[in-house]
Scaffold this motif. Structure first.
Motif, PDB file in Angstrom:
ATOM      1  N   THR A 192      -2.268   8.954 -11.144  1.00 27.29           N
ATOM      2  CA  THR A 192      -1.839   7.778 -10.390  1.00 27.29           C
ATOM      3  C   THR A 192      -0.470   7.462 -10.506  1.00 27.29           C
ATOM      4  OG1 THR A 192      -2.154   6.386 -12.242  1.00 27.29           O
ATOM      5  CG2 THR A 192      -4.209   6.424 -11.208  1.00 27.29           C
ATOM      6  N   ASP A 206      -1.907   9.431  -6.691  1.00 25.04           N
ATOM      7  CA  ASP A 206      -2.778   8.337  -6.152  1.00 25.04           C
ATOM      8  C   ASP A 206      -2.193   7.066  -6.224  1.00 25.04           C
ATOM      9  OD1 ASP A 206      -5.208   7.316  -5.135  1.00 25.04           O
ATOM     10  OD2 ASP A 206      -6.588   7.669  -6.625  1.00 25.04           O
ATOM     11  N   THR A 215      -9.373   7.698  -3.269  1.00 27.72           N
ATOM     12  CA  THR A 215      -9.520   8.081  -4.558  1.00 27.72           C
ATOM     13  C   THR A 215     -10.568   9.218  -4.613  1.00 27.72           C
ATOM     14  OG1 THR A 215      -8.675   6.502  -5.783  1.00 27.72           O
ATOM     15  CG2 THR A 215      -9.907   8.004  -6.930  1.00 27.72           C
TER      16      THR A 215
END
Ligand code: ADP
Ligand code: MG
Length: 477
Positions: free
Chosen positions: A200, A233, A177
């Protein structure tokens, strides 16, 4: 009233404002004792937790309690020693506390919400997607992650060029991250007009599902068509939703064909993403696929050093080495131990020692096995003789016994000698005369002077206070 539920409600609302380390270290044994006549009373296990929490969170807790129970007019804090090592029906569930402070290994189940801090970008633009604390500069590549760091730098300099898509994978807490965020932010710094989106995979799915539900898929497509760099992510959470995958596949292709940069992270390489369609996997594998590896010892030490610099604290190299040596699978956890160590040392005015760090690690892993250094935290050293005290003090200040007992007048040695005399007097209640004798036949007035000198420094000099506290702890007091 169910006090446990009330306390859990308060904690939930307080949640985002308490650091995870504070939750683990200071909040777990607190309870609501009662709510009566407009007074809510909280119980604390120790003076230390009370002193820690009061200046930081008292006002906030009071405010939240009032939001939940408008009749509350006053907050009282009380110390209840039994809370320290006893179950109590008012305590929040351990599982609940964990969900507030997920350990690195539990992140997968708990699913972190990305931090939403506003970043001021060039030209007054603001972005809520990036956390400014993650930069490519403060990522320490070390030997293991040099390639991935270089790839991110290259992408940041020329997005959509050679490394596209860029796919990073690796275990939890190793900096994925960090790298994704830092690269996105760097692109925004280099090209202020570019539209960079970080999200995400869960967020992405959420948006798609919502768009499909509201029959707004066109506006969804429209929005993503304008993106210059798409960062997703934790793609492993994408799951097996066919419709979302299809939408992602189209978005991916459109962006890719238009020469836009795509960056993806996951906990495993593309071919192991079992729930993902083949065509997506092979798209991911088209560009650059790199593993984020566990940094070696030297790198972990460098990360700790850089963290200490950031936080402006000085910690013994030996202590940092001990942390780097023993926390070797997650940088997030390593940072957690460091922050916890610093918090405890500031709170108790002691210098962090290998022993205190070992305690902190033990708290996280009940059966931690320490390597590289001999520590047995369960065995309490108790200073019983003058020799014991001299040994421990000499060891603490990294001096020899003869330094302490001799005539040397360097400042550090003098202070250590005076502290040693003070502790012998305090702990063993020896007379000034006999202490003088142990120190090469010095006059009792010298010892008396040393004793009072240390007493005075304990009031005025935080360094001496820390040392004396740490030494007493070492001696099992
Ligand atoms: P992941 O996403 O892989 O689970 P994170 O990016 O959240 O891990 O990293 C966890 C923490 O460790 C972050 O605070 C990050 O800044 C730090 N970190 C990890 N690797 C490094 C590194 N090489 N240099 C500096 N900090 C690092
Ligand atoms: Mg992550």
């Amino acid at each position: 009233m169910d006090y446990k539920v009330l306390w859990e409600n308060i904690l939930t609302r307080l949640g985002s404002q308490i650091s995870h380390q504070h939750i683990l270290s200071f909040f777990k044994d607190l309870i609501v004792i009662s709510v009566e006549n407009g007074v809510i009373t909280l119980g604390f296990p120790t003076v230390m937790t009370l002193n820690f929490i009061r200046p930081r969170y008292e006002a906030k807790i009071f405010q939240i309690a009032q939001e939940i129970l408008p009749e509350v007019k006053e907050l009282r804090l009380e110390i209840k020693g039994f809370l320290a090592d006893q179950d109590h029906p008012h305590k929040a569930d351990p599982a609940f506390m964990k969900s507030l402070a997920p350990l690195s290994t539990e992140v997968k189940q708990v699913r972190k919400v990305p931090q939403k801090q506003e970043v001021l970008l060039q030209g007054g633009m603001r972005s809520k997607m990036f956390n400014p604390k993650y930069t490519l500069n403060n990522f320490i590549p070390g030997n293991t992650n040099r390639l991935i760091h270089a790839a991110c730098m290259a992408v940041a300099a020329k997005p959509g060029d050679i490394y596209n898509p860029l796919y990073l994978y690796g275990g939890v807490g190793l900096g994925k991250t960090h790298l994704l965020q830092a690269t996105g932010l760097e692109i925004l710094k280099n090209y202020s007009g570019k539209n960079v989106v970080y999200m995400t995979s869960e967020r992405f799915i959420h948006e798609i599902v919502e768009a499909i539900g509201k029959k707004h898929t066109n506006s969804f497509k429209e929005r993503y068509r304008k993106v210059d760099c798409l960062i997703v992510d934790d793609i492993q959470f994408f799951g097996n939703k066919a419709s979302s995958q299809q939408e992602f596949f189209h978005t991916f292709n459109e962006l890719y064909d238009a020469g836009k940069q795509i960056i993806i992270s996951s906990d495993r390489p593309p071919k192991e993403l079992d729930e993902l369609e083949e065509r997506l996997k092979s798209r991911f594998a088209m560009g650059m696929v790199v593993e984020v590896a566990v940094p070696d010892f030297e790198t972990r030490l460098a990360i700790l050093n850089s963290k200490c610099q950031e936080l402006q604290v000085l910690i013994d190299r030996e202590v940092l080495e001990f942390i780097a040596y023993n926390v070797d699978h997650s940088i997030r956890e390593m940072e957690g131990i460091l922050v916890n160590t610093i918090a405890v040392s500031q709170l108790t005015e002691t210098t962090p020692t290998i022993r205190s760090v070992a305690d902190a690690i033990r708290k996280l892993h009940k059966d931690a096995d320490f390597q590289g250094v001999q520590v047995d935290v369960s065995k309490r050293i108790v200073a019983r003789t003058v020799d014991d005290v001299i040994d421990i003090v000499a060891n603490y200040y990294k001096l020899t016994k003869s330094d302490l007992l001799g005539e040397e007048r360097r400042r550090e040695v003098m202070i250590a000698r005076q502290v040693c005399m003070y502790l012998i007097r305090e702990i063993l209640s020896y007379s000034y005369e006999s202490i003088g004798e142990s120190f090469g036949g010095r006059n009792h007035t010298t010892v008396l002077h040393a004793y009072h000198k240390v007493l005075q420094q304990l009031r005025e000099d935080s360094r001496v206070r820390r040392d004396v506290n740490a030494l007493k702890k070492e001696m099992g007091l």
